[in-house]
Motif scaffolding. Structure first.
Motif, PDB file in Angstrom:
ATOM      1  N   LEU A 290     -49.036  -2.433 -28.426  1.00 48.50           N
ATOM      2  CA  LEU A 290     -48.958  -3.699 -27.677  1.00 48.50           C
ATOM      3  C   LEU A 290     -47.655  -4.424 -27.973  1.00 48.50           C
ATOM      4  O   LEU A 290     -47.114  -4.317 -29.080  1.00 48.50           O
ATOM      5  N   PRO A 291     -47.169  -5.224 -26.999  1.00 51.28           N
ATOM      6  CA  PRO A 291     -46.021  -6.075 -27.296  1.00 51.28           C
ATOM      7  C   PRO A 291     -46.417  -7.149 -28.316  1.00 51.28           C
ATOM      8  O   PRO A 291     -47.579  -7.570 -28.353  1.00 51.28           O
ATOM      9  N   VAL A 292     -45.454  -7.575 -29.126  1.00 54.80           N
ATOM     10  CA  VAL A 292     -45.730  -8.601 -30.140  1.00 54.80           C
ATOM     11  C   VAL A 292     -44.659  -9.673 -30.072  1.00 54.80           C
ATOM     12  O   VAL A 292     -43.482  -9.359 -29.852  1.00 54.80           O
ATOM     13  N   VAL A 293     -45.082 -10.932 -30.228  1.00 59.08           N
ATOM     14  CA  VAL A 293     -44.117 -12.025 -30.395  1.00 59.08           C
ATOM     15  C   VAL A 293     -44.475 -12.716 -31.706  1.00 59.08           C
ATOM     16  O   VAL A 293     -45.629 -13.105 -31.908  1.00 59.08           O
ATOM     17  N   THR A 294     -43.491 -12.854 -32.574  1.00 61.83           N
ATOM     18  CA  THR A 294     -43.723 -13.482 -33.883  1.00 61.83           C
ATOM     19  C   THR A 294     -43.272 -14.943 -33.855  1.00 61.83           C
ATOM     20  O   THR A 294     -42.574 -15.371 -32.945  1.00 61.83           O
ATOM     21  N   TYR A 295     -43.680 -15.688 -34.876  1.00 63.80           N
ATOM     22  CA  TYR A 295     -43.254 -17.091 -35.061  1.00 63.80           C
ATOM     23  C   TYR A 295     -43.566 -17.965 -33.840  1.00 63.80           C
ATOM     24  O   TYR A 295     -42.722 -18.738 -33.389  1.00 63.80           O
ATOM     25  N   VAL A 296     -44.764 -17.836 -33.308  1.00 66.80           N
ATOM     26  CA  VAL A 296     -45.103 -18.569 -32.084  1.00 66.80           C
ATOM     27  C   VAL A 296     -45.512 -20.007 -32.417  1.00 66.80           C
ATOM     28  O   VAL A 296     -46.400 -20.239 -33.234  1.00 66.80           O
ATOM     29  N   GLN A 297     -44.852 -20.979 -31.767  1.00 69.39           N
ATOM     30  CA  GLN A 297     -45.153 -22.389 -32.040  1.00 69.39           C
ATOM     31  C   GLN A 297     -45.710 -23.123 -30.814  1.00 69.39           C
ATOM     32  O   GLN A 297     -46.019 -24.312 -30.892  1.00 69.39           O
TER      33      GLN A 297
ATOM     34  N   GLY B 205     -52.667 -12.961 -16.600  1.00 67.32           N
ATOM     35  CA  GLY B 205     -52.115 -11.673 -17.020  1.00 67.32           C
ATOM     36  C   GLY B 205     -50.836 -11.779 -17.823  1.00 67.32           C
ATOM     37  O   GLY B 205     -50.150 -10.782 -18.061  1.00 67.32           O
ATOM     38  N   LYS B 206     -50.497 -13.014 -18.226  1.00 68.14           N
ATOM     39  CA  LYS B 206     -49.289 -13.202 -19.033  1.00 68.14           C
ATOM     40  C   LYS B 206     -49.448 -14.452 -19.906  1.00 68.14           C
ATOM     41  O   LYS B 206     -50.320 -15.293 -19.650  1.00 68.14           O
ATOM     42  N   VAL B 207     -48.616 -14.544 -20.916  1.00 69.31           N
ATOM     43  CA  VAL B 207     -48.613 -15.717 -21.796  1.00 69.31           C
ATOM     44  C   VAL B 207     -47.168 -16.178 -21.918  1.00 69.31           C
ATOM     45  O   VAL B 207     -46.256 -15.349 -22.062  1.00 69.31           O
ATOM     46  N   THR B 208     -46.961 -17.498 -21.848  1.00 68.05           N
ATOM     47  CA  THR B 208     -45.623 -18.035 -22.080  1.00 68.05           C
ATOM     48  C   THR B 208     -45.633 -18.708 -23.451  1.00 68.05           C
ATOM     49  O   THR B 208     -46.504 -19.533 -23.724  1.00 68.05           O
ATOM     50  N   VAL B 209     -44.711 -18.306 -24.297  1.00 66.77           N
ATOM     51  CA  VAL B 209     -44.721 -18.828 -25.672  1.00 66.77           C
ATOM     52  C   VAL B 209     -43.350 -19.372 -26.050  1.00 66.77           C
ATOM     53  O   VAL B 209     -42.325 -18.999 -25.468  1.00 66.77           O
ATOM     54  N   GLN B 210     -43.379 -20.263 -27.026  1.00 65.42           N
ATOM     55  CA  GLN B 210     -42.139 -20.674 -27.684  1.00 65.42           C
ATOM     56  C   GLN B 210     -42.084 -19.950 -29.013  1.00 65.42           C
ATOM     57  O   GLN B 210     -43.053 -19.991 -29.778  1.00 65.42           O
ATOM     58  N   ARG B 211     -40.959 -19.304 -29.280  1.00 64.24           N
ATOM     59  CA  ARG B 211     -40.796 -18.578 -30.539  1.00 64.24           C
ATOM     60  C   ARG B 211     -39.839 -19.371 -31.422  1.00 64.24           C
ATOM     61  O   ARG B 211     -38.697 -19.625 -31.036  1.00 64.24           O
TER      62      ARG B 211
ATOM     63  N   LEU C  22     -40.409 -17.324 -24.163  1.00 66.48           N
ATOM     64  CA  LEU C  22     -40.609 -15.935 -23.733  1.00 66.48           C
ATOM     65  C   LEU C  22     -41.887 -15.811 -22.917  1.00 66.48           C
ATOM     66  O   LEU C  22     -42.873 -16.516 -23.189  1.00 66.48           O
ATOM     67  N   GLU C  23     -41.847 -14.912 -21.955  1.00 68.54           N
ATOM     68  CA  GLU C  23     -43.062 -14.604 -21.206  1.00 68.54           C
ATOM     69  C   GLU C  23     -43.451 -13.181 -21.586  1.00 68.54           C
ATOM     70  O   GLU C  23     -42.589 -12.290 -21.591  1.00 68.54           O
ATOM     71  N   VAL C  24     -44.717 -13.000 -21.927  1.00 67.90           N
ATOM     72  CA  VAL C  24     -45.150 -11.662 -22.344  1.00 67.90           C
ATOM     73  C   VAL C  24     -46.449 -11.334 -21.615  1.00 67.90           C
ATOM     74  O   VAL C  24     -47.305 -12.206 -21.434  1.00 67.90           O
ATOM     75  N   GLN C  25     -46.550 -10.081 -21.183  1.00 70.07           N
ATOM     76  CA  GLN C  25     -47.764  -9.718 -20.446  1.00 70.07           C
ATOM     77  C   GLN C  25     -48.893  -9.433 -21.429  1.00 70.07           C
ATOM     78  O   GLN C  25     -48.651  -9.035 -22.565  1.00 70.07           O
ATOM     79  N   THR C  26     -50.111  -9.663 -20.968  1.00 69.99           N
ATOM     80  CA  THR C  26     -51.273  -9.347 -21.793  1.00 69.99           C
ATOM     81  C   THR C  26     -51.753  -7.925 -21.452  1.00 69.99           C
ATOM     82  O   THR C  26     -51.514  -7.474 -20.320  1.00 69.99           O
ATOM     83  N   PRO C  27     -52.384  -7.204 -22.376  1.00 74.72           N
ATOM     84  CA  PRO C  27     -52.702  -7.605 -23.749  1.00 74.72           C
ATOM     85  C   PRO C  27     -51.458  -7.615 -24.640  1.00 74.72           C
ATOM     86  O   PRO C  27     -50.538  -6.821 -24.433  1.00 74.72           O
TER      87      PRO C  27
ATOM     88  N   ASP D 257     -58.232  -9.493 -24.664  1.00 70.74           N
ATOM     89  CA  ASP D 257     -57.044  -9.740 -23.829  1.00 70.74           C
ATOM     90  C   ASP D 257     -55.822 -10.092 -24.670  1.00 70.74           C
ATOM     91  O   ASP D 257     -54.711  -9.680 -24.348  1.00 70.74           O
ATOM     92  N   VAL D 258     -56.036 -10.907 -25.682  1.00 70.47           N
ATOM     93  CA  VAL D 258     -54.911 -11.359 -26.506  1.00 70.47           C
ATOM     94  C   VAL D 258     -55.356 -11.370 -27.966  1.00 70.47           C
ATOM     95  O   VAL D 258     -56.506 -11.711 -28.268  1.00 70.47           O
ATOM     96  N   ILE D 259     -54.428 -10.994 -28.852  1.00 64.53           N
ATOM     97  CA  ILE D 259     -54.721 -11.025 -30.290  1.00 64.53           C
ATOM     98  C   ILE D 259     -53.807 -12.071 -30.923  1.00 64.53           C
ATOM     99  O   ILE D 259     -52.588 -12.051 -30.696  1.00 64.53           O
ATOM    100  N   PHE D 260     -54.394 -12.966 -31.696  1.00 62.55           N
ATOM    101  CA  PHE D 260     -53.604 -13.922 -32.468  1.00 62.55           C
ATOM    102  C   PHE D 260     -53.716 -13.536 -33.942  1.00 62.55           C
ATOM    103  O   PHE D 260     -54.785 -13.153 -34.415  1.00 62.55           O
ATOM    104  N   ALA D 261     -52.612 -13.682 -34.668  1.00 67.06           N
ATOM    105  CA  ALA D 261     -52.642 -13.517 -36.124  1.00 67.06           C
ATOM    106  C   ALA D 261     -51.817 -14.655 -36.703  1.00 67.06           C
ATOM    107  O   ALA D 261     -51.090 -15.338 -35.972  1.00 67.06           O
TER     108      ALA D 261
END
Ligand SMILES: Cc1cc2nc3c(=O)[nH]c(=O)nc-3n(C[C@H](O)[C@H](O)[C@H](O)COP(=O)(O)OP(=O)(O)OC[C@H]3O[C@@H](n4cnc5c(N)ncnc54)[C@H](O)[C@@H]3O)c2cc1C
Length: 261
Positions: free
Chosen positions: A139-146, A153-159, A168-173, A113-117
């Motif tokens: 897939l959509p990517v968000v960098t520098y996630v803190q 079906g979505k993830v809310t992140v701080q970049r 930002l809100e990003v849909q999964t995967p 569902d989600v990939i972390f790096a």
């Protein structure tokens, strides 16, 4: 939910010394560790699993057979499964070929569902692999996630930004690259280390991930290393002391004396 964490085994750069004659890194005898940002990425995934035990966390790496030690560390921290992409054909890979292989491996792991790096590896330091893997998987990517908040079906992140953060809100995967400010990675318990050595690690070669040798490793690496060198050491810095106004005056006087302002 299944979270796949891309992890890389790196030399402990605190222990790396420079050959004073050749100017190259002395890697012999240098211990290998789990790349620090990847430890934060894994910790983030494990905290989601702590909150929702139905979450599955899997770790995946491309590397030599010795990388299994790092994967066992990931299992001992709490990962459910581990995958090693290892084949002579993968050797000599630049970031382009590395991400091709990792993406091919991820395609073989069911129901991710989600990939972390990590944001960046402390040896190669390019911060290219995460976004390249996302691009190869479409897939959509968000960098520098803190900060990561999982939703349906979505993830809310701080970049992380230089002067604040973006929410930002990003849909999964999707793929997120994680920074160290995200958390403090947990320690392994002795029992968990013992259990980690009882688990199977899945090892895949190029055929197992449907890659032709011409599309991986050195064969598929357009990067040409022109020259590598150790930058000359800078002169010793000068520490200013005193109150803020004294230090400001001293700094201005010094810059003025050097005709820099
Ligand atoms: C011509 C050339 C030949 C090279 N040959 C070799 C070689 O033979 N052996 C070698 O070890 N290196 C080799 N390298 C270095 C190799 O390309 C990089 O180490 C690798 O592509 C990762 O890039 P990076 O370290 O900048 O990672 P970054 O892009 O900084 O890493 C970001 C994140 O991507 C993920 N990631 C990165 N690498 C991996 C991985 N292997 N597995 C899982 N996740 C990962 C991690 O989550 C990491 O935090 C070579 C480089 C070049 C240019």
């Amino acid at each position: 939910m299944k979270i796949l964490v891309c992890v890389k085994q790196v030399p402990d750069t605190n222990e790396v010394k420079i050959d004073p004659v050749k100017g190259t890194l002395i890697r012999e005898g240098v211990p290998s560790i789990l790349n620090p940002d990847d430890a934060n990425a894994l910790e983030a995934a494990l905290r989601i699993k702590d909150q929702d035990p139905s979450t599955q966390v899997v770790a995946l790496t491309m590397g030599p057979p010795q990388a299994t030690y790092m994967l066992r560390e990931c299992l001992a921290m709490g990962a459910d499964d581990a995958y090693l992409l290892s084949d002579r054909a993968f050797g000599g890979a630049d970031t382009c070929a590395t991400s091709t292989t990792i993406a091919a491996g991820i395609k073989k792991v069911p129901d991710v569902d989600v990939i972390f790096a990590g944001r960046q590896a402390i040896d190669g330091d390019t911060a290219q692999v995460g976004p390249q893997v996302a691009q190869r998987l479409g897939l959509p990517v968000v960098t520098y996630v803190q900060d990561i908040q999982m939703g349906d079906g979505k993830v809310t992140v701080q970049r992380q930004m230089e002067d604040g953060y973006e929410r930002l809100e990003v849909q999964t995967p999707c793929l997120l690259t994680c920074v160290k400010e995200l958390n403090e990675p947990r320690y392994m318990s002795v029992g968990a280390i013992v259990d980690a050595y009882k688990k199977e690690i899945t090892v895949w070669d190029h055929a197992a991930v449907d890659l032709d040798p011409k599309d991986c490793g050195l064969n598929a690496s357009p990067t040409q290393v022109f020259r590598s060198f150790t930058p000359p050491q800078k002169g010793k810095g000068e520490m200013l002391t005193g109150s803020v106004s004294e230090m400001s005056k001293s700094l201005v006087d010094t810059l003025d004396a050097k005709h820099l302002i």
